[in-house]
Design an enzyme around this catalytic site. Structure first.
Site, short mmCIF file in Angstrom:
data_model
loop_
_atom_site.label_atom_id
_atom_site.label_comp_id
_atom_site.label_asym_id
_atom_site.label_seq_id
_atom_site.Cartn_x
_atom_site.Cartn_y
_atom_site.Cartn_z
N ASP A 265 0.96 -1.20 -0.18
CA ASP A 265 -0.11 -0.08 -0.02
C ASP A 265 0.87 1.30 0.13
O ASP A 265 2.28 1.30 0.25
CB ASP A 265 -0.92 0.04 1.11
CG ASP A 265 -2.31 0.92 1.01
OD1 ASP A 265 -2.07 1.55 0.24
OD2 ASP A 265 -3.22 0.79 1.82
C1 BGC Z 1 -4.98 3.21 0.04
C2 BGC Z 1 -5.11 2.29 -1.02
C3 BGC Z 1 -4.84 2.96 -2.28
C4 BGC Z 1 -3.62 3.83 -2.48
C5 BGC Z 1 -3.28 4.78 -3.71
C6 BGC Z 1 -3.80 4.21 0.03
O1 BGC Z 1 -3.86 5.09 0.91
O2 BGC Z 1 -5.17 2.39 1.27
O3 BGC Z 1 -6.29 1.51 -1.21
O4 BGC Z 1 -4.85 2.09 -3.32
O5 BGC Z 1 -3.55 4.89 -1.09
O6 BGC Z 1 -4.19 5.47 -3.73
#
Ligand code: BGC
Length: 737
Positions: A265
């Protein structure tokens, strides 16, 4: 026409390419950066990294012109010309917003979920994206957690069906199929169990729940071919998911045979330091790599964990061969997506795909199929077409941004049909439709992710609440019917949007009660994605419309006037009171099962609305529940059949649901577990027989006693009906020998 590339062909290509790469270039390939185009100085820094060969993938570039421009830097300015892999959060559409994922889960229609994500994929691929960070398949049993909106709710069986369907929709028949993108189920694993529903907080999940509840949707997604997995932010039982080798290697690769690539993530590799797990950023890189992470998403600038890997090789802490494993996986994804054949997209063609009328049709149909009718006393709905006047009231009735929900950044507000616009377009000239906002909703539009981006930070329309409520009451008084649209705004739900209350934000409750006080018939439409506490306020009709997407208002108008009939069912249990949380239907029997309904002294422990609940403009009856056998051998399958009749006056869909209960065995099992469902259309007066198989997949479970999957020789109860309280029941034995 592109076709699937063979493994041999891919390996040969990647071998040759890797033979030419320096260690630094390899580290670059496994680093992915945010590119916030509207924050120019950050964007410039990222593009300099790209030109230097230190970036293999980018996120948050959602348009064809910029993708082509950046791709050109990768292809023409870097030493080896390796194209970029572009990823994005295409959660429920790019330009055409489908209803949010929890809404689509409420349709109980996996084919619809597949269709919606294939539309999203076509739009994404057309602009040059290769990969969607979706679906989110985290089970959510705590509605305080804002990301409940992105998943399929509380149940692993429904969750697995929706997970697999969305992966099929995104990816198509094979990785690299035209008009499709790589699907990346997330957040592996257990993110939805954040303690207290607080986003990013630790999850402590027993093995029993992990194997029986939280992991099955991931397994289903991988079995459906998902080529990417995103590791979660939080600590899972004390070990951060992104540094969790047991999870990312033993389970994912060794037990499940996952063949794709793992991404962290955003910033989660660096976070291994924040968590107090890794000693420093270099250690974080080593531990993420060792755990099984292939690509590092969005490290804080200058703090990339994977950029430290060449130094760690020099220090003998990791071998180049270990890094090669991750590099190979990322390059293979690029080859499969055809990036070395043609890295660019046609800008004109992209615009044509983004504006396809068929995409808007899918969005409308999806919104119609996901609405959940919770109350309709005296058949207030559907509304007659000859009303003289309708009052449309509430801060969400005419808000395009809220109608599409979170995670939509590229839509054009003028393309979104709000509830007010939908009603106006639907009624004839003889019906007067007036609007009053009533109160101001707290918060802005969109998420902190665009904090620096003023363009995205439109303030909300503000009214003086006291005057606004009075105006709404005056309007209600002179109207035949009130359609009240209340709920949570776009930023009150989603990531980083946990709440410690389920009350209506702002002064909406007061607005509602004042409008109800006029005595006019009120239809309450809830624009929300978690169960809200309406404090017992009574409206004759109540329908959950979720965040219904680009065509939401058109769909809602069809539902209000009977051109569509609600058929959705709740994908979560709706508690009476926040103090009951977590409350889900698949509980174990307690010490005093008969007292189960009264385990609080101050109120019943039953939900306000059970899991699987939803009404229709028709009525359904169930009869003749029968089993093809009264006993089966372990491993055998029996068939459960039931006759379902539409005894109403209109054709409508019913979601027929099958639950089981294992009476005794190697573990104590929940009182009910969903093990089959089918959404069927039934004409008025029609009866259909619906059958479900019950075999090893449905009857076995992971038991903590043997730490393995078991199928007990025992008695199973079966329940069939229109929600999780279904009372039509039968039983059968699984018998050895
Ligand atoms: C989220 C993810 C997301 C990523 C990119 C993160 O903060 O938890 O679900 O895909 O950001 O935007």
């Amino acid at each position: 026409m592109s076709k699937e590339k063979s493994d041999v062909e891919i390996k040969a290509f990647v071998d040759e390419l890797m033979g030419k790469m320096t260690l630094e270039e390899k580290a670059g390939q496994i680093t992915q950066y945010f590119n916030f185009l509207r924050v120019p100085e950050e964007s410039r820094r990222v593009e300099a990294e790209l030109a230097a060969g230190r970036c293999g993938s980018m996120l948050f570039v959602p348009n064809a012109e910029d993708i082509n421009r950046l791709q050109k830097i990768a292809v023409e300015q870097t030493r080896l010309g390796i194209p970029l892999l572009f990823g994005y959060d295409v959660i429920h559409g790019l330009r055409t917003a489908m209803p949010v994922p929890i809404a689509v889960a409420a349709s109980w229609d996996p084919d619809l979920a597949e269709e919606g994500q294939s539309v999203a994929a076509a739009e994404a691929r057309a602009v040059g994206l290769h990969w969607s960070f979706a679906p989110m398949v985290d089970i959510a049993r705590d509605p305080r957690w804002g990301r409940i909106i992105e998943g399929a709710g509380e149940d692993p069986y429904l969750g697995a069906a929706m997970a697999a369907a969305q992966v099929r929709g995104f990816q198509g028949a094979y990785v690299g199929a035209p008009d499709h993108v790589i699907s990346g189920p997330k957040h592996f694993a257990g993110y939805g169990a954040a303690i207290g529903g607080r986003d990013y907080d630790e999850a402590n999940i027993s093995d029993n729940e992990l194997w029986n509840v939280y992991l099955p949707p991931f397994k289903a997604a991988i079995d459906a071919g998902a080529y990417n997995i995103m590791s979660a932010y939080m600590g899972l039982n004390g070990v951060p998911a992104t540094g969790n080798k047991w999870l990312l290697s033993d389970v994912l690769r060794d037990t499940w045979g996952f063949k794709g690539f793992v991404v962290t993530d955003a910033g989660a590799a660096y976070d291994l330091c924040t968590h107090g797990y890794a000693a420093d950023v270099a250690d974080a890189g080593l531990r993420a790599l060792d755990a099984g992470v292939d690509l590092e998403m969005a490290p804080p600038f200058g703090e990339s964990a994977y950029r430290t890997l060449p130094q760690s090789v020099a220090e003998g802490k990791v071998s180049e061969a270990d890094i090669d494993i991750a590099v190979r996986r990322v390059l293979e994804a690029k080859v499969r997506m055809g990036l070395f054949d043609n890295p660019y997209v046609d800008v004109k063609e992209a615009e044509a795909v983004l504006t396809r009328p068929a995409h808007r049709d899918t969005a409308r149909r999806a919104a119609e199929r996901s609405a959940v009718l919770l109350r309709n006393d005296g058949d207030l709905l559907p509304l007659p077409r000859d009303l003289a006047s309708i009052a449309v009231i509430g801060p969400l009735a005419d808000s395009a941004r809220d109608t599409v929900g979170p995670w939509i950044f590229e839509q054009d507000d003028s393309e979104t049909v709000t509830v007010l616009a939908g009603i106006r377009a639907k009624v004839g000239a003889a019906t007067r439709v007036d609007y009053a906002q009533g109160v101001t909703l707290p918060g802005r539009y969109f998420k902190s992710i665009f904090e620096n981006d003023e363009h995205k930070q439109t303030p909300r329309p503000i009214v003086d609440d006291t005057i606004g409520i009075q105006r709404a009451v005056d309007l209600a008084r002179k109207s035949d019917v009130v359609v009240l649209v209340l709920g949570e705004g776009q930023v009150q739900i989603g990531e980083h949007a946990s709440r410690s209350s389920l009350d209506l934000p702002g002064r909406q409750q007061e607005l509602m009660d004042a409008v109800i006080g006029t005595g006019k018939p009120v239809v309450l439409l809830l624009m929300a994605a978690r169960p809200l506490d309406l404090k017992g306020s009574y409206t004759r009709a109540l329908m959950g419309i979720w965040y219904p997407g680009s065509q939401g208002g058109a769909a809602v108008a069809n539902l209000l006037f009977g051109d569509a009939v609600p058929g959705g069912k709740l994908p979560y249990t709706w508690p009476r009171n926040i103090g009951q949380i977590p409350l889900h239907y698949a509980q174990l029997k307690s010490h005093k099962p008969d007292w189960a309904a009264e385990r609080y002294w101050n109120e019943p422990n039953s939900p306000l609305y059970p899991f699987g609940y939803g009404l229709s403009y028709a009525r359904f009856s169930y009869a003749n529940l029968r089993l093809s056998a009264s006993a089966i051998a372990p491993g055998a399958t029996l068939t459960v059949s039931v006759d379902v009749t539409n005894s109403g006056k209109v054709g409508a869909d019913e979601v027929v649901q099958l639950y089981i209960h294992q009476r005794h065995g190697s573990s104590a099992r929940p009182v009910r577990l969903l093990k089959g469902f089918r959404r069927i259309p039934l004409a008025a007066g029609e009866t259909q027989t619906v059958s479900f198989p019950l075999g090893p997949d449905e009857l076995s479970h992971w038991s903590a006693a043997s730490r393995s999957v078991v199928l007990d020789a025992t008695t199973f109860d079966v329940f069939v009906g229109g929600d999780s309280t279904a009372d039509l029941t039968a039983s059968f034995d699984v018998r050895k020998g």
